[in-house]
Design an enzyme around this catalytic site. Structure first.
Site, PDB file in Angstrom:
ATOM      1  N   ASP A   1     -25.623  -4.739  -2.376  1.00 29.95           N
ATOM      2  CA  ASP A   1     -25.000  -5.253  -3.585  1.00 29.95           C
ATOM      3  C   ASP A   1     -26.432  -5.808  -4.333  1.00 29.95           C
ATOM      4  OD1 ASP A   1     -26.428  -6.657  -1.731  1.00 29.95           O
ATOM      5  OD2 ASP A   1     -25.519  -8.592  -2.872  1.00 29.95           O
TER       6      ASP A   1
ATOM      7  N   GLU B   1     -29.639  -6.750  -2.683  1.00 28.58           N
ATOM      8  CA  GLU B   1     -30.276  -5.403  -1.911  1.00 28.58           C
ATOM      9  C   GLU B   1     -29.452  -6.182  -0.953  1.00 28.58           C
ATOM     10  OE1 GLU B   1     -34.260  -5.621  -3.710  1.00 28.58           O
ATOM     11  OE2 GLU B   1     -33.003  -4.094  -3.724  1.00 28.58           O
TER      12      GLU B   1
HETATM   13  C1  NOJ Z   1     -36.144  -7.325  -0.464  1.00 29.69           C
HETATM   14  C2  NOJ Z   1     -34.472  -7.826  -1.796  1.00 29.69           C
HETATM   15  O1  NOJ Z   1     -35.258  -7.707  -2.983  1.00 29.69           O
HETATM   16  C3  NOJ Z   1     -34.118  -9.458  -1.451  1.00 29.69           C
HETATM   17  O2  NOJ Z   1     -33.127  -9.628  -2.458  1.00 29.69           O
HETATM   18  C4  NOJ Z   1     -33.217  -9.023  -0.120  1.00 29.69           C
HETATM   19  O3  NOJ Z   1     -32.915 -10.834  -0.091  1.00 29.69           O
HETATM   20  C5  NOJ Z   1     -34.192  -8.717   0.863  1.00 29.69           C
HETATM   21  N1  NOJ Z   1     -34.964  -7.838   0.179  1.00 29.69           N
HETATM   22  C6  NOJ Z   1     -33.645  -8.585   2.424  1.00 29.69           C
HETATM   23  O4  NOJ Z   1     -32.959  -7.900   2.570  1.00 29.69           O
HETATM   24  C1  NOJ Z   2     -35.006  -8.959  -5.593  1.00 27.53           C
HETATM   25  C2  NOJ Z   2     -33.800  -9.452  -5.977  1.00 27.53           C
HETATM   26  O1  NOJ Z   2     -32.589  -9.865  -5.065  1.00 27.53           O
HETATM   27  C3  NOJ Z   2     -33.110  -7.445  -6.417  1.00 27.53           C
HETATM   28  O2  NOJ Z   2     -32.025  -8.395  -7.592  1.00 27.53           O
HETATM   29  C4  NOJ Z   2     -34.295  -7.260  -7.748  1.00 27.53           C
HETATM   30  O3  NOJ Z   2     -34.094  -5.847  -8.023  1.00 27.53           O
HETATM   31  C5  NOJ Z   2     -35.475  -7.381  -6.309  1.00 27.53           C
HETATM   32  N1  NOJ Z   2     -35.642  -8.438  -6.237  1.00 27.53           N
HETATM   33  C6  NOJ Z   2     -36.646  -6.782  -7.510  1.00 27.53           C
HETATM   34  O4  NOJ Z   2     -37.147  -8.316  -8.822  1.00 27.53           O
END
Ligand code: NOJ
Ligand code: NOJ
Length: 446
Positions: free
Chosen positions: A208, A211
Site C-alpha cells: 500500500d 509501504e
Molecule cells: C517506512 C515507510 O515509509 C513507512 O510508511 C512505514 O510505516 C515503515 N517504513 C515501516 O514499514
Molecule cells: C512514508 C509514507 O508512508 C510513504 O507514503 C511515503 O511515500 C514515504 N514516507 C516517503 O515520503
C-alpha cells in the site's frame, strides 16, 4: 530542532526548557493571521520549497527528494509516488502559467522529470515498474522494502497524461507522440509503458501507499482506474483505438472489483481487502488513504470521489475517530480543527515504532474534502479552514512542514520539509479557491 512558539501553549515548561537550549526561532511567520491568509502565504512558501528540493547539486535533474532529511529517517530518495504527487500540481501550474517565462520554467521541470522517469522505467530493479524508490542518481534502491507498490506507475501516468492533454491543446501532437505516448508495443514512451503495466498487472497484490501491507488497496485501485481512463482518452486522440478500448475495459473491471471496499456494517470504505502479508494490526481498516484515493483518483463522475456518500461517510468516520485519539486533540486544549493521522492503529513515528502521530498531509486532505463540500454548503468553509488552522498551529515559524505532528507535544516530528506536504498545500489552496469562487457565484445569483 526548529521552534514554534505557538506550541508552548501546550507544554509551557518543556517549551521554556527547549527555548533555553536551542537556537532562536526563524522569522515570525503568519503568527497573527487566520488560516486563509496563512494558506495564501504558505502556497508561495510551498512552491519555493518544492523548487529548492528540485534544485540540488547532488541530485540528478528530475529526481524529487521526498525530504532533505538524510537520517532519522533517511528520506533522501526519489519515491515514485511522492514524485508523481508533487509533479502533478506542477503540471497544473504549467497549464495556468501567466508569463512565457514561468511557462518555460515549469516546462523545464516537467521535462527533467520525464527524463528521470524514463530512466526509472528502464532500470533493472527488483520489481520492475512496481519499484517504489530510487537513489537520487537514478539507481534503483535494492535494500529490503515493501515492494512492489503499484500506485506509483499510476500516479506517474496521471501526471504525464494531464501534461499530454495540455500539450495537445497547444497543438503539440508530434511532441506528445514522440515523448509521451508512442502507441507502440513494447512502448518506449513513459505513459504507455505505465499503462501497459497497469492494465495487465492491476490484479496482482502490492504494498500500500504506506509501504506496510501486501494486498488489494482502495488507494491503489483508485489511481490505477484514473490512469487507465485518462490513458484511454489519450489513446483515442492519438489514434490508438485498440489500446483505448483495452484500457477502458480494464478500468471498468476495476470498478466492479472495487465495490468490495464499501463495508456496510462498519459504514465506511475500508483500505485493504485480501491482505496477504505485511502489518497485521490494522483492525479497523479505517484509513485516510481512502480519502487520499478519492482526492488523487476521483474523476468527478461520482465513483468513490468526494461527492460519493460512501467517501463522505468515511471522511466523517476518520475525523470522529482521530478527534478522540491523540492528546493534542483533547478539547480542553482549544486548538482549532482535528489533527489527523494515517490510521488509528499506526505505530510509525519516523525512526521508531513507538506510536503513530498525526500527519500534515492527512490533516490537509480533510481540509480539501471539506473545501469540496463548501462549494454546495457554505457552512463547510469555516470547518475546512479549521483544519488548515490546525496545520498552521503546529507548523514551524518560517512555514516549513515536517511529515508528522507529535501526538503529545504538537511539535513538528519526523522527516523535515516533506515535499509531499508542499504538494498538498498547493492542492488544498486550489480547493479553497474553488470553494470561494462557488460561494461568490451563489451570492451573485441571489
Ligand atoms: C517506512 C515507510 O515509509 C513507512 O510508511 C512505514 O510505516 C515503515 N517504513 C515501516 O514499514
Ligand atoms: C512514508 C509514507 O508512508 C510513504 O507514503 C511515503 O511515500 C514515504 N514516507 C516517503 O515520503
Amino acid at each position: 530542532m526548529r521552534l514554534n512558539l505557538r506550541q508552548f501553549a501546550i507544554l509551557p515548561t518543556l517549551g521554556l526548557l527547549v527555548l533555553m537550549g536551542t537556537a532562536a526561532p526563524k522569522a515570525q511567520y503568519g503568527r497573527k493571521s487566520g488560516a486563509p491568509e496563512w494558506l495564501e502565504r504558505e502556497r508561495h512558501f510551498a512552491l519555493r520549497a518544492i523548487e529548492d528540493h528540485l534544485d540540488r547539486d547532488d541530485v540528478t535533474p528530475g529526481a524529487v527528494i521526498a525530504s532533505p532529511s538524510r537520517e532519522n529517517p533517511d528520506y533522501y530518495f526519489h519515491w515514485v509516488r511522492d514524485a508523481g504527487l508533487v509533479m502533478d500540481p506542477i503540471v497544473t501550474l504549467y497549464g495556468g502559467a501567466e508569463s512565457a517565462n514561468r511557462r518555460a520554467h515549469y516546462l523545464g521541470r516537467i521535462r527533467n522529470f520525464l527524463d528521470f522517469s524514463l530512466s526509472n522505467q528502464r532500470a533493472r530493479s527488483l520489481t520492475g515498474l512496481g519499484e517504489p524508490k530510487f537513489h537520487v542518481d537514478g539507481r534503483p534502491f535494492d535494500g529490503p522494502w515493501g515492494r512492489p507498490q503499484n500506485d506509483g506507475p499510476a500516479l506517474r501516468a496521471i501526471a504525464f497524461a494531464r501534461f499530454a492533454e495540455q500539450l495537445l491543446q497547444e497543438g503539440q501532437l508530434n511532441w506528445v507522440r514522440r515523448h509521451l505516448y508512442d502507441g507502440r508495443l513494447p512502448s518506449a514512451s513513459v505513459i504507455k509503458t505505465d499503462l501497459e503495466y497497469i492494465s495487465h498487472e492491476w490484479r496482482a497484490p502490492s504494498f500500500d501507499l504506506w509501504e506496510e501491507v501486501l494486498g488489494d488497496h482502495f488507494y491503489t485501485r483508485m489511481v490505477q482506474r484514473k490512469a487507465l481512463l485518462l490513458g484511454a482518452r489519450l489513446a483515442e486522440r492519438l489514434q490508438d483505438p485498440g489500446a483505448s478500448a483495452w484500457y477502458r475495459s480494464q478500468a471498468r473491471l476495476i470498478e466492479r472489483e472495487m465495490e468490495k471496499f464499501w463495508d456496510p456494517r462498519r459504514g465506511y470504505v475500508i483500505a485493504t481487502v485480501n491482505r496477504r502479508g505485511g502489518l497485521d494490526y490494522k483492525h479497523s481498516e479505517l484509513d485516510v488513504s481512502v480519502l487520499l484515493g478519492a482526492l488523487h483518483g476521483g474523476m468527478g463522475d461520482g465513483f468513490f470521489d468526494l461527492s460519493d456518500a460512501r467517501v463522505q461517510r468515511t471522511v466523517d468516520a476518520i475525523v470522529n475517530k482521530f478527534a478522540s485519539l491523540y492528546p493534542i486533540n483533547e478539547r480542553g486544549r482549544g486548538i482549532p480543527g482535528v489533527a489527523i493521522g494515517r490510521y488509528p492503529e499506526d505505530r510509525y513515528g519516523g525512526s521508531d515504532f513507538h506510536g503513530g502521530n498525526p500527519w500534515v498531509l492527512a490533516t490537509l486532505a480533510v481540509a480539501e474534502a471539506y473545501y469540496f463540500r463548501a462549494k454546495t454548503d457554505a457552512g463547510y468553509l469555516a470547518k475546512a479552514d479549521s483544519f488548515v488552522a490546525r496545520v498552521m498551529y503546529h507548523s514551524h515559524a518560517d512555514g516549513s512542514l515536517s511529515e508528522q505532528m507529535h501526538r503529545e507535544t504538537g511539535f513538528m516530528h519526523s522527516a523535515e520539509d516533506l515535499t509531499w506536504n508542499y504538494g498538498a498545500i498547493l492542492t488544498a489552496a486550489a480547493a479553497r479557491d474553488r470553494a470561494v469562487a462557488a460561494a461568490r457565484r451563489f451570492h451573485r445569483r441571489r
